[in-house]
Design an enzyme around this catalytic site. Structure first.
Site, PDB file in Angstrom:
ATOM      1  N   LYS A   9       4.270  21.852  12.438  1.00 41.26           N
ATOM      2  CA  LYS A   9       4.727  22.499  11.211  1.00 41.26           C
ATOM      3  C   LYS A   9       4.186  23.943  11.134  1.00 41.26           C
ATOM      4  O   LYS A   9       3.304  24.319  11.914  1.00 41.26           O
ATOM      5  CB  LYS A   9       4.271  21.649  10.012  1.00 41.26           C
ATOM      6  CG  LYS A   9       4.934  20.251   9.979  1.00 41.26           C
ATOM      7  CD  LYS A   9       4.379  19.424   8.837  1.00 41.26           C
ATOM      8  CE  LYS A   9       5.073  18.075   8.730  1.00 41.26           C
ATOM      9  NZ  LYS A   9       4.483  17.232   7.646  1.00 41.26           N
ATOM     10  N   TYR A  49      14.561  16.099   6.085  1.00 42.77           N
ATOM     11  CA  TYR A  49      13.792  15.286   5.146  1.00 42.77           C
ATOM     12  C   TYR A  49      14.681  14.615   4.090  1.00 42.77           C
ATOM     13  O   TYR A  49      14.192  14.295   3.001  1.00 42.77           O
ATOM     14  CB  TYR A  49      12.712  16.146   4.474  1.00 42.77           C
ATOM     15  CG  TYR A  49      11.469  16.326   5.339  1.00 42.77           C
ATOM     16  CD1 TYR A  49      10.737  15.222   5.776  1.00 42.77           C
ATOM     17  CD2 TYR A  49      11.017  17.586   5.703  1.00 42.77           C
ATOM     18  CE1 TYR A  49       9.597  15.367   6.561  1.00 42.77           C
ATOM     19  CE2 TYR A  49       9.871  17.745   6.492  1.00 42.77           C
ATOM     20  CZ  TYR A  49       9.172  16.626   6.910  1.00 42.77           C
ATOM     21  OH  TYR A  49       8.038  16.772   7.684  1.00 42.77           O
ATOM     22  N   PHE A  57       7.713  15.854  -4.589  1.00 37.92           N
ATOM     23  CA  PHE A  57       7.198  16.926  -3.722  1.00 37.92           C
ATOM     24  C   PHE A  57       8.254  17.488  -2.781  1.00 37.92           C
ATOM     25  O   PHE A  57       7.954  18.346  -1.947  1.00 37.92           O
ATOM     26  CB  PHE A  57       5.990  16.424  -2.916  1.00 37.92           C
ATOM     27  CG  PHE A  57       6.259  15.200  -2.068  1.00 37.92           C
ATOM     28  CD1 PHE A  57       6.870  15.315  -0.819  1.00 37.92           C
ATOM     29  CD2 PHE A  57       5.912  13.934  -2.521  1.00 37.92           C
ATOM     30  CE1 PHE A  57       7.130  14.202  -0.035  1.00 37.92           C
ATOM     31  CE2 PHE A  57       6.167  12.806  -1.745  1.00 37.92           C
ATOM     32  CZ  PHE A  57       6.775  12.951  -0.497  1.00 37.92           C
ATOM     33  N   ARG A  85       2.311   8.377  16.430  1.00 38.79           N
ATOM     34  CA  ARG A  85       1.837   8.367  15.033  1.00 38.79           C
ATOM     35  C   ARG A  85       0.326   8.141  14.976  1.00 38.79           C
ATOM     36  O   ARG A  85      -0.355   8.673  14.106  1.00 38.79           O
ATOM     37  CB  ARG A  85       2.557   7.267  14.236  1.00 38.79           C
ATOM     38  CG  ARG A  85       4.069   7.460  14.131  1.00 38.79           C
ATOM     39  CD  ARG A  85       4.481   8.317  12.987  1.00 38.79           C
ATOM     40  NE  ARG A  85       4.229   7.697  11.694  1.00 38.79           N
ATOM     41  CZ  ARG A  85       4.593   8.238  10.544  1.00 38.79           C
ATOM     42  NH1 ARG A  85       5.227   9.414  10.512  1.00 38.79           N
ATOM     43  NH2 ARG A  85       4.339   7.625   9.405  1.00 38.79           N
ATOM     44  N   THR A  91      -0.819  10.076   6.986  1.00 39.92           N
ATOM     45  CA  THR A  91      -0.112  11.183   6.319  1.00 39.92           C
ATOM     46  C   THR A  91      -1.069  12.070   5.527  1.00 39.92           C
ATOM     47  O   THR A  91      -0.970  13.300   5.570  1.00 39.92           O
ATOM     48  CB  THR A  91       0.978  10.614   5.381  1.00 39.92           C
ATOM     49  OG1 THR A  91       1.813   9.747   6.136  1.00 39.92           O
ATOM     50  CG2 THR A  91       1.821  11.717   4.784  1.00 39.92           C
ATOM     51  N   ARG A 102      -4.448  15.089  12.561  1.00 40.04           N
ATOM     52  CA  ARG A 102      -4.655  15.429  11.140  1.00 40.04           C
ATOM     53  C   ARG A 102      -6.112  15.221  10.738  1.00 40.04           C
ATOM     54  O   ARG A 102      -6.661  15.982   9.933  1.00 40.04           O
ATOM     55  CB  ARG A 102      -3.727  14.590  10.263  1.00 40.04           C
ATOM     56  CG  ARG A 102      -2.270  15.042  10.343  1.00 40.04           C
ATOM     57  CD  ARG A 102      -1.365  14.021   9.663  1.00 40.04           C
ATOM     58  NE  ARG A 102       0.026  14.432   9.593  1.00 40.04           N
ATOM     59  CZ  ARG A 102       1.035  13.584   9.385  1.00 40.04           C
ATOM     60  NH1 ARG A 102       0.795  12.286   9.240  1.00 40.04           N
ATOM     61  NH2 ARG A 102       2.275  14.025   9.321  1.00 40.04           N
ATOM     62  N   HIS A 115       4.532  16.682  12.294  1.00 37.69           N
ATOM     63  CA  HIS A 115       5.421  15.570  11.958  1.00 37.69           C
ATOM     64  C   HIS A 115       5.678  14.741  13.207  1.00 37.69           C
ATOM     65  O   HIS A 115       5.824  15.294  14.296  1.00 37.69           O
ATOM     66  CB  HIS A 115       6.768  16.105  11.449  1.00 37.69           C
ATOM     67  CG  HIS A 115       7.874  15.081  11.520  1.00 37.69           C
ATOM     68  ND1 HIS A 115       8.055  14.123  10.558  1.00 37.69           N
ATOM     69  CD2 HIS A 115       8.825  14.853  12.458  1.00 37.69           C
ATOM     70  CE1 HIS A 115       9.083  13.346  10.899  1.00 37.69           C
ATOM     71  NE2 HIS A 115       9.567  13.771  12.049  1.00 37.69           N
ATOM     72  N   GLU A 126      16.536  11.998  14.605  1.00 39.69           N
ATOM     73  CA  GLU A 126      15.887  13.319  14.560  1.00 39.69           C
ATOM     74  C   GLU A 126      16.102  14.089  15.861  1.00 39.69           C
ATOM     75  O   GLU A 126      16.330  15.294  15.839  1.00 39.69           O
ATOM     76  CB  GLU A 126      14.390  13.149  14.247  1.00 39.69           C
ATOM     77  CG  GLU A 126      14.167  12.682  12.811  1.00 39.69           C
ATOM     78  CD  GLU A 126      12.737  12.287  12.493  1.00 39.69           C
ATOM     79  OE1 GLU A 126      11.859  12.393  13.383  1.00 39.69           O
ATOM     80  OE2 GLU A 126      12.481  11.873  11.348  1.00 39.69           O
TER      81      GLU A 126
HETATM   82  N1  LIG Z   1       2.332  13.365  -2.224  1.00 38.52           N
HETATM   83  C1  LIG Z   1       2.696  14.376  -1.440  1.00 38.52           C
HETATM   84  N2  LIG Z   1       2.522  15.659  -1.800  1.00 38.52           N
HETATM   85  C2  LIG Z   1       2.891  16.676  -1.019  1.00 38.52           C
HETATM   86  N3  LIG Z   1       3.483  16.521   0.197  1.00 38.52           N
HETATM   87  C3  LIG Z   1       3.683  15.265   0.603  1.00 38.52           C
HETATM   88  C4  LIG Z   1       3.316  14.127  -0.180  1.00 38.52           C
HETATM   89  N4  LIG Z   1       3.645  13.004   0.510  1.00 38.52           N
HETATM   90  C5  LIG Z   1       4.203  13.442   1.651  1.00 38.52           C
HETATM   91  N5  LIG Z   1       4.218  14.789   1.712  1.00 38.52           N
HETATM   92  C6  LIG Z   1       4.735  15.625   2.785  1.00 38.52           C
HETATM   93  O1  LIG Z   1       5.956  15.067   3.222  1.00 38.52           O
HETATM   94  C7  LIG Z   1       5.864  14.735   4.597  1.00 38.52           C
HETATM   95  C8  LIG Z   1       6.699  13.519   4.857  1.00 38.52           C
HETATM   96  O2  LIG Z   1       6.175  12.437   4.138  1.00 38.52           O
HETATM   97  P1  LIG Z   1       6.204  10.974   4.759  1.00 38.52           P
HETATM   98  O3  LIG Z   1       5.863  10.043   3.657  1.00 38.52           O
HETATM   99  O4  LIG Z   1       7.462  10.803   5.530  1.00 38.52           O
HETATM  100  O5  LIG Z   1       4.916  11.052   5.708  1.00 38.52           O
HETATM  101  P2  LIG Z   1       4.776  11.072   7.282  1.00 38.52           P
HETATM  102  O6  LIG Z   1       5.860  10.232   7.868  1.00 38.52           O
HETATM  103  O7  LIG Z   1       3.365  10.761   7.663  1.00 38.52           O
HETATM  104  O8  LIG Z   1       4.962  12.591   7.577  1.00 38.52           O
HETATM  105  P3  LIG Z   1       5.967  13.290   8.574  1.00 38.52           P
HETATM  106  O9  LIG Z   1       7.333  12.725   8.237  1.00 38.52           O
HETATM  107  O10 LIG Z   1       5.796  14.753   8.266  1.00 38.52           O
HETATM  108  O11 LIG Z   1       5.459  12.888   9.926  1.00 38.52           O
HETATM  109  C9  LIG Z   1       4.366  14.550   4.837  1.00 38.52           C
HETATM  110  O12 LIG Z   1       3.999  14.746   6.180  1.00 38.52           O
HETATM  111  C10 LIG Z   1       3.782  15.631   3.964  1.00 38.52           C
HETATM  112  O13 LIG Z   1       3.875  16.911   4.603  1.00 38.52           O
END
Ligand SMILES: Nc1ncnc2c1ncn2[C@@H]1O[C@H](COP(=O)(O)OP(=O)(O)OP(=O)(O)O)[C@@H](O)[C@H]1O
Length: 148
Positions: A9, A49, A57, A85, A91, A102, A115, A126
């Site tokens: 990112k 997304y 968010f 992962r 996350t 992370r 991501h 994707e």
């Molecule tokens: N509560 C939150 N506040 C702000 N940003 C968030 C929040 N939850 C998720 N995100 C953002 O949205 C992205 C996607 O959320 P998701 O729940 O799909 O998590 P993830 O699968 O671990 O992340 P990614 O899809 O980026 O790998 C997160 O990586 C983070 O950048």
């Protein structure tokens, strides 16, 4: 073999973590199949997304992803979606184990550096979205030193 979509990112790029992150995937034994360094526009980020469009968010997340260039990659290997992962960590970086990307390099959930696809199905979608031109077909000469 299984493939996953990994994106460094904008914060990961700005913070100079591109080499470190690529190195972790390489050292594990996964194989790079595609890579590009791009600025994404808002409609593209919203598409990537789309599953999160109802989340509070979502707008901030899209702003974050379009705020600077990202490194988009396809990595291949046995179990690469789930293990990718694990390399990335939880996350919320405050909950990510030390030793994960992370866990080692991030603090805020909205600046979590990387991501990775969360399932084989989403990886397929994707990869098609980010690499409509397809990936590079090659096999590392280390293959037989990594797989039995
Ligand atoms: N509560 C939150 N506040 C702000 N940003 C968030 C929040 N939850 C998720 N995100 C953002 O949205 C992205 C996607 O959320 P998701 O729940 O799909 O998590 P993830 O699968 O671990 O992340 P990614 O899809 O980026 O790998 C997160 O990586 C983070 O950048």
């Amino acid at each position: 073999m299984e493939q996953t979509f990994i994106m460094i990112k904008p914060d990961g790029v700005q913070r100079g973590l591109v080499g470190e992150i690529i190195s972790r995937f390489e050292k594990k034994g996964f194989s790079l199949k595609a890579l590009k360094f791009v600025n994404v526009d808002r409609p593209f980020a919203e598409k990537h997304y789309a599953d999160l469009s109802a989340k509070p968010f979502f707008n901030g997340l899209v702003e974050y992803i379009v705020s600077g260039p990202v490194v988009a990659m396809v990595w291949e290997g046995k179990g690469v979606v789930a293990t990718g992962r694990k390399l990335i960590g939880a996350t919320n970086p405050l909950a990510s184990e030390p030793g994960t990307i992370r866990g080692d390099f991030a603090i805020d959930i909205g600046r979590n550096v990387i991501h990775g696809s969360d399932a084989v199905d989403s990886a397929t979608k994707e990869i098609a979205l980010w690499f409509p031109e397809g990936v590079v077909h090659w096999q590392s000469s280390l293959h037989s030193w990594i797989y039995e």
